[in-house]
Design a protein around this motif. Structure first.
Motif, mmCIF file in Angstrom:
data_model
loop_
_atom_site.group_PDB
_atom_site.id
_atom_site.type_symbol
_atom_site.label_atom_id
_atom_site.label_comp_id
_atom_site.label_asym_id
_atom_site.label_seq_id
_atom_site.Cartn_x
_atom_site.Cartn_y
_atom_site.Cartn_z
ATOM 1 N N ASP A 62 -37.674 -5.607 -79.925
ATOM 2 C CA ASP A 62 -37.793 -4.188 -80.180
ATOM 3 C C ASP A 62 -39.032 -3.580 -79.586
ATOM 4 O O ASP A 62 -40.051 -3.910 -79.776
ATOM 5 C CB ASP A 62 -38.102 -4.022 -81.854
ATOM 6 C CG ASP A 62 -38.288 -2.796 -82.232
ATOM 7 O OD1 ASP A 62 -37.912 -1.794 -81.419
ATOM 8 O OD2 ASP A 62 -38.364 -2.546 -83.508
ATOM 9 N N THR B 107 -40.178 -0.686 -79.822
ATOM 10 C CA THR B 107 -40.990 0.076 -80.788
ATOM 11 C C THR B 107 -41.809 -0.465 -81.663
ATOM 12 O O THR B 107 -42.542 0.195 -82.491
ATOM 13 C CB THR B 107 -39.975 1.208 -81.305
ATOM 14 O OG1 THR B 107 -39.187 0.349 -82.487
ATOM 15 C CG2 THR B 107 -39.074 1.797 -80.469
ATOM 16 N N TRP B 108 -41.990 -1.831 -81.867
ATOM 17 C CA TRP B 108 -42.536 -2.401 -82.658
ATOM 18 C C TRP B 108 -44.046 -2.325 -82.731
ATOM 19 O O TRP B 108 -44.577 -2.244 -81.262
ATOM 20 C CB TRP B 108 -42.321 -3.915 -82.547
ATOM 21 C CG TRP B 108 -43.026 -4.832 -83.638
ATOM 22 C CD1 TRP B 108 -42.174 -5.307 -84.876
ATOM 23 C CD2 TRP B 108 -44.284 -5.331 -83.819
ATOM 24 N NE1 TRP B 108 -43.104 -6.144 -85.395
ATOM 25 C CE2 TRP B 108 -44.363 -6.141 -84.943
ATOM 26 C CE3 TRP B 108 -45.149 -5.264 -82.704
ATOM 27 C CZ2 TRP B 108 -45.441 -6.964 -85.316
ATOM 28 C CZ3 TRP B 108 -46.433 -6.072 -83.350
ATOM 29 C CH2 TRP B 108 -46.638 -6.631 -84.654
ATOM 30 N N GLN B 109 -44.702 -2.035 -83.555
ATOM 31 C CA GLN B 109 -46.227 -1.991 -83.457
ATOM 32 C C GLN B 109 -46.780 -2.828 -84.646
ATOM 33 O O GLN B 109 -46.382 -2.949 -85.693
ATOM 34 C CB GLN B 109 -46.909 -0.467 -83.644
ATOM 35 C CG GLN B 109 -46.490 0.472 -82.433
ATOM 36 C CD GLN B 109 -47.125 0.052 -81.472
ATOM 37 O OE1 GLN B 109 -48.420 0.079 -81.385
ATOM 38 N NE2 GLN B 109 -46.761 0.329 -80.039
#
Length: 337
Positions: free
Chosen positions: A322, A324-326
């Protein structure tokens, strides 16, 4: 990718806290789900505590039993301010501890003592933890097992593998503490400054690896220790395989799924901090898989449940891919009053 610890050198905040420990500055944060009987034992032990914390936060993961009534029945006896949060849905231990930490932080607590509902507090447990508070900011006390024996917890993580070291020495020298690079929400005692820097516990884990990861993040910004102080007693008997020097506990299909799935979140944290080594981390994942097979065979005496391991691996790969993972962000400093 930026993390709350990207710009922090390891052990950058090891200077001792200048203030003496004030029990009223501490908050006990408990997560519970459909175990009102066990919760009653914990609350009874808090009634007997001396000294007591300034606040008790109970996060109820949408229990369907009489948890709410049990909590309210103890309110007049606790001798500390009670904050009860009943969530709309079960967010797992991870979501519960994230919420409990958030509430405690927003209450202004200097120290946050996290614990499950299946422990009791030793009456002078808070005083024992407070002895170490001027020196360290991420502290783990020791526990008795349900039968009164000394409970062993693997306090060291083999960082490249991302797994605990099961045979880390259990003895203490005259200092009374050992450095750790892990954590356990069954008794983690953490300073608000560290919470502010590394953010809240990550609710995306739901269960498993969440506390180890949170303790590992804390150890990157401060000297984390386990101290030779017995402060909790476990109150739930779990089926075990006696391996001689250690025990292996029984598990569940949910745990089998999340122990593999959450390797994806761990991989993302490792990448965000620049410590990810694909071959070694992959070896840690493989060892975890083998360990769960052994647990099935020797503790639960079955081969049913392996499908949950494979589902976890599949979904963990999706998490690891992913883009967009943060990581969890650091918390804003409280507004000036």
């Amino acid at each position: 990718m930026t993390s709350s610890a990207d710009t922090v050198d390891a052990h950058a905040s090891t200077s001792p806290s200048p203030e003496a420990f004030d029990p009223a500055s501490a908050t006990i944060a408990v997560v519970t789900f459909n175990r009102s009987g066990l919760l009653s034992r914990l609350l009874e032990s808090i009634v007997r505590m001396d000294p007591k914390p300034g606040h008790l936060v109970i996060v109820d993961n949408a229990s369907t039993d009489d948890t709410g009534e049990v909590v309210e029945s103890f309110r007049p006896r606790l001798g500390t301010e009670l904050v009860y949060r009943r969530l709309d849905e079960n967010t797992g231990g991870s979501g519960g501890f994230s919420e409990g930490t958030r509430v405690a932080y927003e209450l202004g607590s200097t120290w946050i003592w996290l614990m499950d509902d299946d422990v009791e507090v030793i009456p002078d447990g808070l005083a024992k933890m407070g002895k170490w508070a001027p020196r360290f900011r991420s502290i783990q006390g020791r526990r008795y097992d349900y039968d009164g024996s000394e409970f062993y917890w693997p306090y060291r993580v083999a960082e490249p593998l991302g797994i605990p070291i099961p045979f880390a020495p259990s003895g203490f020298d005259a200092s009374g503490y050992k450095e750790m690079n892990s954590g356990c929400f069954e008794g983690m005692f953490i300073h608000r400054d560290i919470v502010g820097r590394i953010g809240l516990p990550d609710p995306r884990f739901f269960i498993y690896w969440d506390d180890q990861t949170y303790g590992w993040l804390a150890s990157r910004v401060t000297t984390s220790v386990i101290v030779n102080e017995f402060v909790l007693r476990r109150t739930r008997e779990i089926r075990q395989w006696d391996m001689g020097v250690r025990h292996m506990n029984a598990s569940s299909n949910a745990y089998r799924y999340y122990i593999m799935r959450n390797r994806g979140h761990m991989k993302q944290y490792y990448r965000s901090l620049g410590v990810y080594q694909p071959v070694l981390f992959g070896a840690g994942t493989a060892l975890t898989f083998v360990k769960e097979l052994i647990r099935l065979a020797f503790v639960e005496r079955t081969v049913r449940g392996t499908s949950n391991l494979f589902r976890g691996i599949r979904d963990g790969r999706r998490i690891a891919k992913d883009a967009t993972w943060q990581p969890m962000p650091p918390l804003p400093a409280p507004a000036e009053q």
